[in-house]
Design an enzyme around this catalytic site. Structure first.
Site, mmCIF file in Angstrom:
data_model
loop_
_atom_site.group_PDB
_atom_site.id
_atom_site.type_symbol
_atom_site.label_atom_id
_atom_site.label_comp_id
_atom_site.label_asym_id
_atom_site.label_seq_id
_atom_site.Cartn_x
_atom_site.Cartn_y
_atom_site.Cartn_z
ATOM 1 N N CYS A 197 11.115 3.960 4.144
ATOM 2 C CA CYS A 197 10.712 3.213 2.958
ATOM 3 C C CYS A 197 9.799 2.043 3.290
ATOM 4 O O CYS A 197 8.949 1.664 2.474
ATOM 5 C CB CYS A 197 11.928 2.768 2.149
ATOM 6 S SG CYS A 197 12.880 1.389 2.855
ATOM 7 N N ASP A 198 9.925 1.460 4.477
ATOM 8 C CA ASP A 198 9.052 0.348 4.877
ATOM 9 C C ASP A 198 7.583 0.732 4.769
ATOM 10 O O ASP A 198 6.720 -0.106 4.500
ATOM 11 C CB ASP A 198 9.303 -0.062 6.328
ATOM 12 C CG ASP A 198 10.752 -0.130 6.734
ATOM 13 O OD1 ASP A 198 11.581 0.587 6.153
ATOM 14 O OD2 ASP A 198 11.064 -0.873 7.673
#
Length: 421
Positions: A197-198
């Site tokens: 997700c980063d």
């Protein structure tokens, strides 16, 4: 009781506790003493802290000195004073170590936002010097999302003073990805480019900025395709939060709650804002991004800590992670304030949330300008000292400040660096 506690600690932890008792103020943080914080740090976490210090990302001294006691009010002068104190301290101590790793890219994004917010070109000038030092090149020819992130600053500088040759290395790298070349993906992860997700903070804002610089729709098409495949895999449609990656989909913490990492969700919320900042308003799928930001904003606001105004490293487990976590909190504050400034989030609903969060962030500033309670690098919730300060968390704080200060203006700016809608 004290003897049992000390025998459970490593020798390094015992020495740190002794130093705390001898040198530190009675209380560094209202909710967590240094000894309590140290007792929670595992040997693996300590290794990560030591590694980050060795790479000049930041540090975590046992005795960081007194807090600054700055005003946390939503007044331009107070916001600007807090931003300048943190930005000047960070620029002075880190400029000799500037690098092209993502930890620095987030700091550079914060510096780029600080210059227009404070009407001071020195932070942007430092970024121009950095870009020249690295010849406007990325870390690799076929970069993953982390290694693409530096291009956010390159492209913002280019949009201010267009020079196609400066962004040529970035454009060539993105075109290699468009041609089918791919960065390495770990064996246990989903076989998609943005598998964690980063990455939604690191890469998509690059692609929307490249569209803004070139007006070539292929960059938006790539962005749109891969954002939504990541969202489909990692976004919890009920809780409206992101899992860090597929290894967290069925993972729970000690109290049976799923693990939602504050910095990971902060990366996503800030990534939506920074992507939309350079996405055309008539882009067909723009409304989907806006809807996801609204959903995540509501979810984050509902679990904001009522005392500190911030969020915990594990968003649903304040018991095991009692300290506030500054980097994730700052990224979420940035996204919330940006949403209010753009009319996407209701001002009456979110201004109190943002005001409380900003006060909480300013409360983490020490007298010398250090911003504390930033979790070290890693993929999951972790423990850290109250003094813990790293580049990316400072960048997130400066991004937050740039939007919070804009909230006080009659007509907030729609973009920081010359977006072409």
């Amino acid at each position: 009781m004290i003897r049992r506690f000390l025998t459970s600690c490593s020798w390094k932890q015992v020495r740190l506790i002794a130093l705390v008792w001898l040198l530190a103020p009675v209380t560094i943080l209202a909710t967590t003493s240094p000894a309590q914080a140290i007792s929670h740090i595992s040997s693996q976490e300590q290794q990560g802290i030591d590694r980050d210090i060795a790479r000049h990302f930041g540090d975590a001294p046992v005795n960081p000195g007194p807090k600054a006691h700055l005003a946390g009010a939503l007044k331009p002068s107070a916001i600007g004073a807090a931003m300048r104190k943190v930005a000047d301290w960070e620029l002075d101590r880190t400029q000799p170590y500037f690098d092209r790793i993502w930890t620095w890219s987030a700091l550079y994004a914060g510096f780029m936002a600080t210059s227009p917010a404070l009407h001071d070109p020195k932070y942007r000038d430092a970024m121009e010097t950095m870009a020249d030092k690295f010849h406007w090149e990325l870390r690799s020819q076929v970069p993953n999302a982390d290694d693409q992130s530096l291009a956010q600053t390159y492209l913002e500088l280019d949009l201010l003073q267009p020079a196609p040759e400066k962004i040529a290395p970035t454009r060539e790298a993105l075109d290699r990805l468009l041609s089918g070349q791919a960065a390495r993906i770990p064996a246990n992860q989903a076989k998609i480019p943005w598998w964690w997700c980063d990455s939604l903070f690191m890469a998509p804002p690059v692609w929307s900025r490249m569209y803004s610089a070139t007006h070539d729709a292929k960059y938006l098409n790539y962005l749109d395709q891969h954002w939504w495949e990541t969202s489909k895999l990692l976004y919890d449609q009920h809780r409206h939060l992101y899992y860090r990656d597929i290894t967290f989909l069925h993972k729970t913490g000690r109290h049976g709650q799923p693990e939602f990492w504050s910095r990971g969700n902060g990366w996503v919320m800030a990534g939506i804002a920074r992507t939309l900042e350079y996405m055309p308003h008539d882009e067909p799928n723009r409304a989907r991004y806006e809807r996801q930001l609204r959903e995540m904003a509501a979810a984050a606001a509902a679990i904001q800590d009522k005392h500190t105004g911030l969020w915990h490293s594990d968003m649903l487990d304040p018991q095991d992670y009692p300290q506030p976590e500054t980097s994730g909190s700052a990224l979420m504050t940035f996204a919330l304030a940006w949403g209010v400034n753009q009319g996407l989030l209701d001002r009456a609903t979110y201004r109190p949330v943002i005001a409380k969060a900003w006060r909480g962030l300013v409360a983490q500033i020490y007298a010398d300008g250090r911003l504390g309670n930033i979790q070290q690098t890693g993929p999951a919730p972790a423990h850290y000292l109250p003094s813990s300060s790293y580049t990316y968390g400072v960048g997130a704080f400066l991004l937050a400040g740039s939007q919070v200060i804009d909230m006080q203006a009659p007509h907030p700016r729609t973009a920081r660096a010359g977006a072409k809608h």
